[in-house]
Design a protein around this motif. Structure first.
Motif, PDB file in Angstrom:
ATOM      1  N   GLU A 112     -17.736  63.178  16.376  1.00  0.00           N
ATOM      2  CA  GLU A 112     -16.369  63.226  16.928  1.00  0.00           C
ATOM      3  C   GLU A 112     -15.932  61.832  17.386  1.00  0.00           C
ATOM      4  O   GLU A 112     -14.780  61.432  17.185  1.00  0.00           O
ATOM      5  N   SER A 115     -15.081  59.880  14.324  1.00  0.00           N
ATOM      6  CA  SER A 115     -13.893  60.432  13.643  1.00  0.00           C
ATOM      7  C   SER A 115     -12.582  60.032  14.322  1.00  0.00           C
ATOM      8  O   SER A 115     -11.522  60.026  13.676  1.00  0.00           O
ATOM      9  N   LYS A 119      -8.855  59.900  12.672  1.00  0.00           N
ATOM     10  CA  LYS A 119      -7.801  60.887  12.976  1.00  0.00           C
ATOM     11  C   LYS A 119      -6.529  60.181  13.416  1.00  0.00           C
ATOM     12  O   LYS A 119      -5.425  60.573  13.075  1.00  0.00           O
ATOM     13  N   GLU A 120      -6.726  59.122  14.219  1.00  0.00           N
ATOM     14  CA  GLU A 120      -5.574  58.454  14.807  1.00  0.00           C
ATOM     15  C   GLU A 120      -4.799  57.600  13.795  1.00  0.00           C
ATOM     16  O   GLU A 120      -3.584  57.560  13.817  1.00  0.00           O
ATOM     17  N   THR A 123      -4.330  59.305   7.285  1.00  0.00           N
ATOM     18  CA  THR A 123      -3.790  60.640   6.971  1.00  0.00           C
ATOM     19  C   THR A 123      -4.849  61.456   6.232  1.00  0.00           C
ATOM     20  O   THR A 123      -4.534  62.427   5.565  1.00  0.00           O
ATOM     21  N   LYS A 125      -7.669  64.116   5.303  1.00  0.00           N
ATOM     22  CA  LYS A 125      -7.848  65.526   5.683  1.00  0.00           C
ATOM     23  C   LYS A 125      -9.172  65.674   6.434  1.00  0.00           C
ATOM     24  O   LYS A 125     -10.063  64.835   6.290  1.00  0.00           O
ATOM     25  N   PRO A 126      -9.307  66.750   7.249  1.00  0.00           N
ATOM     26  CA  PRO A 126     -10.518  66.905   8.063  1.00  0.00           C
ATOM     27  C   PRO A 126     -11.830  66.765   7.287  1.00  0.00           C
ATOM     28  O   PRO A 126     -12.770  66.123   7.765  1.00  0.00           O
ATOM     29  N   ILE A 129     -12.464  63.155   6.571  1.00  0.00           N
ATOM     30  CA  ILE A 129     -12.807  62.453   7.811  1.00  0.00           C
ATOM     31  C   ILE A 129     -14.280  62.709   8.151  1.00  0.00           C
ATOM     32  O   ILE A 129     -15.029  61.779   8.481  1.00  0.00           O
ATOM     33  N   GLU A 130     -14.709  63.957   8.010  1.00  0.00           N
ATOM     34  CA  GLU A 130     -16.101  64.271   8.326  1.00  0.00           C
ATOM     35  C   GLU A 130     -17.053  63.507   7.392  1.00  0.00           C
ATOM     36  O   GLU A 130     -18.044  62.921   7.838  1.00  0.00           O
TER      37      GLU A 130
END
Ligand SMILES: Nc1ncnc2c1ncn2[C@@H]1O[C@H](COP(=O)(O)OP(=O)(O)OP(=O)(O)O)[C@@H](O)[C@H]1O
Ligand SMILES: [Mg+2]
Length: 261
Positions: A112, A115, A119-120, A123, A125-126, A129-130
């Motif tokens: 987290e 990530s 995230k900030e 653009t 996608k989750p 990002i993971e």
């Protein structure tokens, strides 16, 4: 994600160019004057000098947290304060920072933490990002610790995780303020090795403030030596030159006092 054109442009531009910089805090006399130096791609540059001479202050100016009284800072060819700082956010994405202390968010797991910048500022996608965050943790040797809380880890692992977070947006330059402070010699040597590996394998440039003799010798390609009374750079060169051949008496004195890790 960067386009190929952007990657080529980033590769061609010099990560950091500092010209005639004067730094200090409003209402106080300048701490450092006429600071000029350049950091090339893949180069590990040190900022050395006695406590209180202004190393962290210089770093705060280089990353745009403070505005210099005069001089120019160019990051990857962009003037940090062009148009009165209008492009500051965009330029800030091109480098990563680990502050003195290297804090992570204690209530977030490692993945987290890494990530967050993705995230900030992207653009993605989750799922993407993971994947990206896992890759960054793998890069610093923390595969398997994605869901650990910072408190459950050693100091060295927390520093590695802070470096992974600083790498999240794939910067070409990392600023590290006292990365090995508070670490035992073996852990510190491991962190040194990671820094050199990242520089050599990814052509990542580093600007590192450090007092640790072992880290200075093991990691830095070159360093600037600052002095409190002279308020500036009194010598510049490889650690070996500064420790053994510099004509400046403060150089030998600095290396005598540097912490023997
Ligand atoms: N926000 C601030 N406002 C005014 N003066 C400050 C501020 N932060 C630091 N200073 C002063 O600026 C000087 C340089 O501090 P700085 O933290 O840059 O030194 P340093 O070289 O990083 O020292 P150290 O090796 O102990 O980390 C000190 O005299 C400090 O008290
Ligand atoms: Mg400091």
């Amino acid at each position: 994600m960067s386009s190929i054109g952007e990657i080529e442009a980033k590769g061609a531009a010099i990560p950091l160019m500092v010209k005639a910089l004067k730094v200090g805090y409003p209402g106080s006399p300048a701490l450092l004057e006429s600071i000029s130096f350049t950091v090339k791609a893949g180069q590990i540059m040190g900022i050395l000098g006695p406590s209180g001479c202004g190393k962290s202050t210089l770093l705060r100016h280089l990353v745009g947290l403070e505005r210099a009284q005069c001089g120019v800072i160019e990051l990857f060819g962009d003037n940090l304060w062009a148009n009165d700082g209008a492009n500051l956010d965009q330029i800030r994405r091109k480098f990563g920072i680990m502050y003195q202390g290297g804090a992570l968010f204690g209530n977030l797991s490692l993945i987290e933490n890494v990530s967050l910048p993705l995230k900030e500022f992207t653009t993605l996608k989750p799922g993407a990002i993971e994947t990206a965050a896992r890759l960054k943790l793998a890069l610093v040797g923390l595969s398997g610790f994605e869901h650990s809380q910072p408190d459950s880890l050693s100091g060295g692992m927390r520093k590695r995780a802070a470096i992974a977070r600083a790498l999240a947006l794939e910067p070409g330059l990392l600023f590290l303020d006292e990365p090995s402070a508070g670490l035992d010699p073996v852990t510190s040597a491991g962190l040194d090795h990671l820094i050199v590996t990242l520089a050599r394998n990814l052509s990542l440039a580093f600007v590192i403030v450090t007092h640790e003799l072992g880290s200075i010798m093991a990691t830095l390609d070159e360093a600037i030596l600052l002095d409190k009374e002279k308020k500036g750079i009194i010598d510049q060169g490889t650690p070996d030159y500064l420790a053994h051949r510099s004509p400046v008496p403060q150089a030998a004195a600095f290396f005598r006092r540097a912490k023997q890790a």
